[in-house]
Enzyme design. Structure first.
Site, PDB file in Angstrom:
ATOM      1  N   CYS A 177     -59.227  -3.914   7.995  1.00  0.00           N
ATOM      2  CA  CYS A 177     -59.906  -3.384   9.187  1.00  0.00           C
ATOM      3  C   CYS A 177     -60.677  -2.093   8.945  1.00  0.00           C
ATOM      4  CB  CYS A 177     -58.897  -3.165  10.303  1.00  0.00           C
ATOM      5  SG  CYS A 177     -58.255  -4.703  10.937  1.00  0.00           S
ATOM      6  N   LYS A 215     -63.828  -2.290   6.638  1.00  0.00           N
ATOM      7  CA  LYS A 215     -64.846  -3.173   7.221  1.00  0.00           C
ATOM      8  C   LYS A 215     -65.416  -2.583   8.515  1.00  0.00           C
ATOM      9  CE  LYS A 215     -63.282  -6.970   9.466  1.00  0.00           C
ATOM     10  NZ  LYS A 215     -63.778  -7.135  10.826  1.00  0.00           N
TER      11      LYS A 215
HETATM   12  C1  UDX Z   1     -55.511  -0.700  11.418  1.00  0.00           C
HETATM   13  C2  UDX Z   1     -55.342  -0.036  12.782  1.00  0.00           C
HETATM   14  O1  UDX Z   1     -54.252   0.875  12.755  1.00  0.00           O
HETATM   15  C3  UDX Z   1     -55.140  -1.078  13.855  1.00  0.00           C
HETATM   16  O2  UDX Z   1     -55.084  -0.456  15.123  1.00  0.00           O
HETATM   17  C4  UDX Z   1     -56.295  -2.061  13.817  1.00  0.00           C
HETATM   18  O3  UDX Z   1     -56.102  -3.090  14.759  1.00  0.00           O
HETATM   19  C5  UDX Z   1     -56.463  -2.648  12.427  1.00  0.00           C
HETATM   20  O4  UDX Z   1     -56.589  -1.605  11.462  1.00  0.00           O
HETATM   21  P1  UDX Z   1     -53.899  -1.766   9.578  1.00  0.00           P
HETATM   22  O5  UDX Z   1     -55.124  -1.997   8.773  1.00  0.00           O
HETATM   23  O6  UDX Z   1     -52.910  -2.866   9.700  1.00  0.00           O
HETATM   24  O7  UDX Z   1     -54.299  -1.357  11.082  1.00  0.00           O
HETATM   25  O8  UDX Z   1     -53.130  -0.538   8.925  1.00  0.00           O
HETATM   26  P2  UDX Z   1     -52.750   0.986   9.266  1.00  0.00           P
HETATM   27  O9  UDX Z   1     -51.291   1.091   9.336  1.00  0.00           O
HETATM   28  O10 UDX Z   1     -53.522   1.516  10.380  1.00  0.00           O
HETATM   29  O11 UDX Z   1     -53.207   1.677   7.897  1.00  0.00           O
HETATM   30  C6  UDX Z   1     -54.541   1.567   7.410  1.00  0.00           C
HETATM   31  C7  UDX Z   1     -54.681   2.274   6.089  1.00  0.00           C
HETATM   32  O12 UDX Z   1     -54.669   3.686   6.261  1.00  0.00           O
HETATM   33  C8  UDX Z   1     -53.580   1.979   5.073  1.00  0.00           C
HETATM   34  O13 UDX Z   1     -54.180   1.786   3.800  1.00  0.00           O
HETATM   35  C9  UDX Z   1     -52.725   3.221   5.087  1.00  0.00           C
HETATM   36  O14 UDX Z   1     -52.081   3.434   3.860  1.00  0.00           O
HETATM   37  C10 UDX Z   1     -53.767   4.286   5.366  1.00  0.00           C
HETATM   38  N1  UDX Z   1     -53.213   5.499   5.994  1.00  0.00           N
HETATM   39  C11 UDX Z   1     -52.679   5.436   7.254  1.00  0.00           C
HETATM   40  C12 UDX Z   1     -53.257   6.716   5.325  1.00  0.00           C
HETATM   41  O15 UDX Z   1     -53.746   6.794   4.198  1.00  0.00           O
HETATM   42  N2  UDX Z   1     -52.766   7.833   5.946  1.00  0.00           N
HETATM   43  C13 UDX Z   1     -52.237   7.801   7.183  1.00  0.00           C
HETATM   44  O16 UDX Z   1     -51.822   8.860   7.667  1.00  0.00           O
HETATM   45  C14 UDX Z   1     -52.181   6.568   7.861  1.00  0.00           C
END
Ligand code: UDX
Length: 447
Positions: free
Chosen positions: A263, A266
């Site tokens: 997500c 993209k």
């Molecule tokens: C995300 C959104 O949170 C969600 O609301 C949306 O519908 C889809 O995209 P997701 O991709 O499942 O969800 O993962 P998320 O837990 O949000 O983490 C995304 C990325 O950010 C991961 O690679 C995670 O490691 C990274 N991240 C997250 C960080 O590097 N630091 C943070 O503090 C939080």
């Protein structure tokens, strides 16, 4: 809440999880996918994705007769009052969003839709898609039956998708007709989440805004971590310190190798393109994307530096492949880029992951894959943490020290306590852990 008859088109993360959750709160749900093999597996409650709790949820609702799977879109749409579109919207080479799967789904809906069918777009789509879908359907209907198209973006996270659905922060509904909005709100009622009703364009943009903002929060804290490295400050404390400010909040301030997944990468690029298409240069978002790309390079540079300047002929144990813990998703996973860079620079890479090694092996030739963390570390010159799986975080510093050839840990997720690592004779390099090395952390006492 009145139980509704739903057809969910697309059984990816969003479609499958929402379908199963809607069934669980009492709706009658049919999930559709054009991939016949996938449908066959789903009929046996064999879940093609790794999502904690999903198999049990699907099984329970299939047994209760509220959830079934079919490859026949016409049959599912015919039997439904509400059709949820949850197909993929990947990026085109131009950076624009590829809406072809949405279009194909709509074409099938048009062929079998009932009088008064409500079409709800859950896929992440550019502004104007719901309005366009309405025209598209109207032009294809053989008879001018009434119908409605609404937007209802999905905010669930992989790995905690079921929890996120049952404990959603909000439900965003974009509909021009208040009665339509009320019906979608009623559909979600048992989830008990606050509901925001707005027009369709706003709902569509809200989804991109949420992801763009969260990605920006991550790139911000990562840049802050890079400054911490230079001035000897500790990003964990900086994050705790600003996170206590209610206007900022403590979430999404975890510095590291940056975001990945299906997500954020993209959707940030799509939002940049959406702005560009209306002659707007979204500068912050452009920087967010660039910072995220550079963060992967920085991590590789940190590994090289820790090893005395080069990774050539060094054995690097990359801990974690999935883009985050509790998923086997490798889409735009930082580990993939990082491993390729390490290999280009001549490293001998071995990798650990709890669930993603099989898939990763296809993308990463020449990498020895391990689903046992200790085995991955044995004889390596450095442990490089990329995904903070519990099994990685729980590694004992004494074991790490014993298994490694050189006692070096480069922690791309700040998953370990620098002081504890140092106490066990490990040379620890975090992301923005500066010179404080975890000492004098008063914030632990306060939060
Ligand atoms: C995300 C959104 O949170 C969600 O609301 C949306 O519908 C889809 O995209 P997701 O991709 O499942 O969800 O993962 P998320 O837990 O949000 O983490 C995304 C990325 O950010 C991961 O690679 C995670 O490691 C990274 N991240 C997250 C960080 O590097 N630091 C943070 O503090 C939080």
């Amino acid at each position: 809440m009145a139980a509704e008859k739903l057809a969910v088109i697309g059984t990816g993360y969003v479609g499958l999880v929402s379908g199963a959750c809607f069934a669980d709160i009492g709706h009658q749900v049919v999930c559709v996918d054009r991939d016949a093999a996938k449908i066959e597996r789903l009929r046996q409650a064999d879940i093609p994705i790794y999502e904690p709790g999903l198999e049990e949820l699907v099984r329970r609702n299939m047994e209760a007769g509220r959830l079934r799977f079919t490859g026949d879109t016409a049959e599912a749409v015919c039997a439904a009052d509400i059709v949820l579109i949850a197909v993929g919207t990947p990026a085109l080479a131009s950076g624009d969003v590829d809406r072809s799967q949405v279009e194909a789904a709509l074409a099938q809906v048009a062929a079998s839709m009932n009088i008064g069918t409500l079409v709800v777009i859950k896929s992440t789509v550019p502004v104007g898609t719901a309005r366009w879908a309405e025209t598209f359907l109207r032009e294809r209907l053989t008879q001018p039956v009434p119908f409605a198209v609404a937007s209802n973006p999905e905010f669930l996270r992989e790995g905690s998708a079921i929890h996120d659905t049952f404990h959603a922060d909000r439900i965003v509904i974009g509909a021009d007709d208040p009665a339509v909005a009320a019906r979608i709100a009623a559909l979600h009622e048992p989830f008990g989440a606050p509901v925001l009703i707005t027009n369709r364009e706003t709902a569509e943009l809200t989804k991109y805004a949420a992801n763009a903002f969260l990605a920006t929060k991550i790139s911000f804290i990562n840049e802050m971590a890079n400054v911490c490295d230079k001035v000897g400050a500790d990003i964990a404390d900086v994050a705790a310190g600003i996170g206590m400010d209610r206007r900022i909040g403590p979430h999404f301030l975890q510095a590291g190798v940056g975001y990945g997944g299906s997500c954020f990468p993209k959707d940030t690029k799509a939002q940049l393109k959406i702005a560009e298409n209306v002659q707007y240069d979204f500068r912050i978002l452009r920087a967010t994307i660039e910072v995220n790309r550079l963060q992967r390079e920085r991590f590789v540079a940190k590994i090289a530096e820790a090893l005395g300047g080069t990774v050539r002929q060094m054995r690097v144990a990359v801990m974690g492949l999935a883009f985050k813990p509790n998923t086997d998703d490798l889409r735009d996973a930082p580990a993939i880029d990082i491993i390729r860079m390490l290999q280009e620079e001549g490293a001998d890479v071995r990798a650990y992951d709890l669930v993603a090694t099989e898939r990763a092996a296809r993308e990463l030739p020449g990498v020895a894959m391990f689903d046992d963390a200790h085995a991955a570390l044995e004889g390596a010159d450095v442990m490089a943490v990329v995904t903070e799986w519990d099994a990685v975080k729980r590694l004992e510093p004494a074991d790490i020290k014993r298994l490694l050839r050189q006692p070096i840990v480069v922690d791309g997720r700040n998953a370990f306590d620098p002081q504890r690592m140092a106490a066990h004779g490990l040379r620890y390099v975090g992301m923005g852990r500066g010179a404080t090395n975890g000492k004098n952390r008063q914030t632990d006492l306060l939060v």
